[in-house]
Scaffold this active site. Structure first.
Site, short mmCIF file in Angstrom:
data_model
loop_
_atom_site.label_atom_id
_atom_site.label_comp_id
_atom_site.label_asym_id
_atom_site.label_seq_id
_atom_site.Cartn_x
_atom_site.Cartn_y
_atom_site.Cartn_z
N GLY A 48 36.45 56.60 144.90
CA GLY A 48 37.46 56.64 144.07
C GLY A 48 38.51 57.21 144.65
O GLY A 48 40.08 56.93 144.27
N GLU A 103 37.54 64.49 143.54
CA GLU A 103 37.02 63.64 141.99
C GLU A 103 38.29 62.99 141.59
O GLU A 103 39.56 63.45 141.85
CB GLU A 103 36.60 64.21 141.03
N ASP A 107 35.42 61.92 133.42
CA ASP A 107 35.24 61.45 132.08
C ASP A 107 34.36 62.69 131.19
O ASP A 107 35.14 63.55 131.02
CB ASP A 107 35.72 59.89 132.23
N LYS A 135 40.76 63.52 131.53
CA LYS A 135 40.47 63.32 130.03
C LYS A 135 39.30 63.74 129.68
O LYS A 135 38.64 64.33 128.93
CB LYS A 135 39.22 62.14 129.82
N PHE A 156 41.30 52.75 129.95
CA PHE A 156 40.60 52.76 131.13
C PHE A 156 41.59 52.26 131.88
O PHE A 156 42.51 51.65 131.29
CB PHE A 156 39.55 51.50 131.19
N ASP A 163 38.81 52.01 140.17
CA ASP A 163 38.74 50.44 140.33
C ASP A 163 37.81 49.41 139.00
O ASP A 163 37.23 50.06 137.86
CB ASP A 163 37.68 49.74 141.12
N ARG A 169 40.93 48.79 143.75
CA ARG A 169 41.41 50.19 144.59
C ARG A 169 42.64 50.94 144.85
O ARG A 169 43.53 51.35 145.77
CB ARG A 169 40.29 50.80 145.01
#
Length: 183
Positions: A48, A103, A107, A135, A156, A163, A169
């Site tokens: 990601g 990153e 989360d 987050k 989300f 993804d 992505r």
């Protein structure tokens, strides 16, 4: 209203690519100032973070910066499994170096916390965390990123590297799950 659908879920625009690129430029300037005179190793967490890491790394003005990659996985579908699996490991010697972990999203913080603990065992000079998205409401560890693109709620999202089971992505913008779900 613009929308995209993946696996029966509808997503609407959240962050457009121009805003993302502007913020990446700001982060790159901050990293350049703070890391001047060092030989930082950017450690991109695949898959990601790849778009963010590539853009950030190119925007940083440090001649001695290097980049490497590690692959970790803790997500399946739209939720975290809670189990972090290292898929591809770090081969670089990081002893005495500043490591900037890149990153896509922090989360719960469990993935990055495990990685930082593993990295500390290799005796780096410093470990910094750069994340495109953070987050804070979802955080379940004491991890605090050093460089944050955007703080977002616990929704989300997909696109720009993020993804849904490997899909989306390649979207240049970031999209958020809509309140409306397709059946």
């Amino acid at each position: 209203m613009r929308e995209v659908t993946y696996k029966g879920l509808t997503f609407v625009p959240y962050l457009e690519k121009e805003k993302i690129q502007a913020r990446i430029s700001e982060l790159a300037k901050q990293i350049t100032e703070e890391c001047r005179g060092t030989r930082p190793l950017f450690l991109c967490v695949l898959n990601g973070a790849f778009p963010f890491a590539a853009d950030l790394f190119r925007a940083v003005d440090l001649n001695d910066a290097e980049i490497s990659f590690i692959r970790l996985k803790s997500y399946e579908g739209t939720s975290s499994t809670g189990v972090v699996k290292e898929v591809i490991g770090l081969d670089d010697d990081i002893e005495g170096r500043t490591v900037i972990v890149v990153e896509d999203i922090v989360d719960t913080g469990k993935t990055i916390d495990n990685l930082v603990n593993d990295l500390r065992a290799k005796n780096p000079l410093d470990i910094k965390i750069a994340t495109l998205l953070f987050k804070p409401e979802s955080l379940k560890t004491d991890i605090k990123p050093d460089y944050v693109g955007f703080e977002i709620p616990s929704d989300f999202i997909i696109g720009f590297g993020l993804d849904l089971d490997g899909l989306a992505r390649n979207l240049p913008d970031i999209w958020v799950l809509s309140e409306r779900h397709d059946s």
